[in-house]
Design a protein around this motif. Sequence first.
Motif, mmCIF file in Angstrom:
data_model
loop_
_atom_site.group_PDB
_atom_site.id
_atom_site.type_symbol
_atom_site.label_atom_id
_atom_site.label_comp_id
_atom_site.label_asym_id
_atom_site.label_seq_id
_atom_site.Cartn_x
_atom_site.Cartn_y
_atom_site.Cartn_z
ATOM 1 N N SER B 14 0.846 -1.191 0.000
ATOM 2 C CA SER B 14 0.000 0.000 0.000
ATOM 3 C C SER B 14 0.882 1.242 0.000
ATOM 4 C CB SER B 14 -0.915 0.021 1.223
ATOM 5 O OG SER B 14 -1.798 -1.073 1.195
ATOM 6 N N GLU B 15 0.410 2.290 -0.595
ATOM 7 C CA GLU B 15 1.152 3.548 -0.625
ATOM 8 C C GLU B 15 1.472 3.975 0.803
ATOM 9 O OE1 GLU B 15 -0.922 6.785 -2.483
ATOM 10 O OE2 GLU B 15 0.948 7.719 -3.157
ATOM 11 N N GLY B 16 2.728 4.392 1.021
ATOM 12 C CA GLY B 16 3.142 4.843 2.345
ATOM 13 C C GLY B 16 3.708 3.749 3.235
ATOM 14 N N MET B 83 3.136 5.764 -5.339
ATOM 15 C CA MET B 83 2.464 5.186 -6.510
ATOM 16 C C MET B 83 3.408 5.074 -7.705
ATOM 17 S SD MET B 83 -0.568 4.393 -5.598
ATOM 18 C CE MET B 83 -1.409 4.155 -7.161
ATOM 19 N N SER B 84 4.293 6.040 -7.852
ATOM 20 C CA SER B 84 5.210 6.051 -8.993
ATOM 21 C C SER B 84 6.272 4.947 -8.904
ATOM 22 C CB SER B 84 5.903 7.406 -9.114
ATOM 23 O OG SER B 84 6.650 7.668 -7.949
ATOM 24 N N ASP B 85 6.353 4.247 -7.772
ATOM 25 C CA ASP B 85 7.322 3.150 -7.636
ATOM 26 C C ASP B 85 6.852 1.872 -8.330
ATOM 27 O OD1 ASP B 85 8.012 4.151 -4.228
ATOM 28 O OD2 ASP B 85 9.057 4.705 -6.086
ATOM 29 N N ALA B 86 5.601 1.835 -8.742
ATOM 30 C CA ALA B 86 5.078 0.634 -9.413
ATOM 31 C C ALA B 86 5.846 0.398 -10.708
ATOM 32 C CB ALA B 86 3.595 0.804 -9.706
ATOM 33 N N LEU B 110 6.481 -4.861 -8.793
ATOM 34 C CA LEU B 110 5.979 -4.165 -7.608
ATOM 35 C C LEU B 110 4.691 -3.430 -7.946
ATOM 36 C CD1 LEU B 110 6.327 -3.163 -4.668
ATOM 37 C CD2 LEU B 110 7.613 -1.219 -5.615
ATOM 38 N N SER B 111 3.640 -3.748 -7.217
ATOM 39 C CA SER B 111 2.369 -3.021 -7.329
ATOM 40 C C SER B 111 2.191 -2.165 -6.086
ATOM 41 C CB SER B 111 1.199 -4.008 -7.442
ATOM 42 O OG SER B 111 1.345 -4.828 -8.576
ATOM 43 N N VAL B 112 1.674 -0.961 -6.272
ATOM 44 C CA VAL B 112 1.433 -0.061 -5.150
ATOM 45 C C VAL B 112 -0.041 0.321 -5.149
ATOM 46 C CG1 VAL B 112 2.073 2.089 -4.013
ATOM 47 C CG2 VAL B 112 3.786 0.818 -5.332
ATOM 48 N N LYS B 113 -0.729 -0.024 -4.074
ATOM 49 C CA LYS B 113 -2.163 0.251 -3.964
ATOM 50 C C LYS B 113 -2.379 1.589 -3.259
ATOM 51 C CE LYS B 113 -2.457 -3.569 -1.735
ATOM 52 N NZ LYS B 113 -2.924 -4.734 -0.932
#
Lengths: 116, 114
Positions: B14-16, B83-86, B110-113
């Motif tokens: 998750s983001e953060g 989010m941009s790390d996805a 890597l997925s970022v929710k």
Amino acid sequence: KAGVTQTPRYLIKTRGQQVTLSCSPISGHRSVSWYQQTPGQGLQFLFEYFSETQRNKGNFPGRFSGRQFSNSRSEMNVSTLELGDSALYLCASSLVASGGAIDTQYFGPGTRLTVL
Amino acid sequence: AQSVTQLDSHVSVSEGTPVLLRCNYSSSYSPSLFWYVQHPNKGLQLLLKYTSAATLVKGINGFEAEFKKSETSFHLTKPSAHMSDAAEYFCVVSANNQGGKLIFGQGTELSVKP
């Protein structure tokens, strides 16, 4: 400084044809390496050129060849294309130390080759 | 012979929250290790590299990796995902002392929710 440039960015060919891809390294970089990226095999090393000589070679058939010019630009050629050659072809350039070792490879955006 | 194994093909956070991407290596000599990132339809961007200096390596965009010889690991971390790390992340080892041939791991997506 301009980055590594590759041309063309996209290419469509049919089986049996041949193709030439071009790579212009970052100014001052004398080593150029080529990689093939496919969903099934991932990123695989093709070959490296330094001072117009192939210095390292991966496990690809002889249909894959390359060369480097005196200005460090490099080309790779694939003859008698097969469907399995469809891939993203990435080129990377590097500075070369006095002993011949390189440090970091910087990659271009790639050429997307589709073989029909 | 040199090799790398990325232990997860896909990681979702998750983001953060913190990011951990795991990589083990095998090398017959003191290796040069790298992490590269690839965003969709883009080339590879260097995140960081280890070349036998400090074992904790700091990279771009808040990423860092720690070289642990006893565990033959080079895990990539970031304290807080954005989010941009996805993207897809590759752990890479240099195949020889010359450095002209890189061996890539299979990649971790890597997925970022939000």
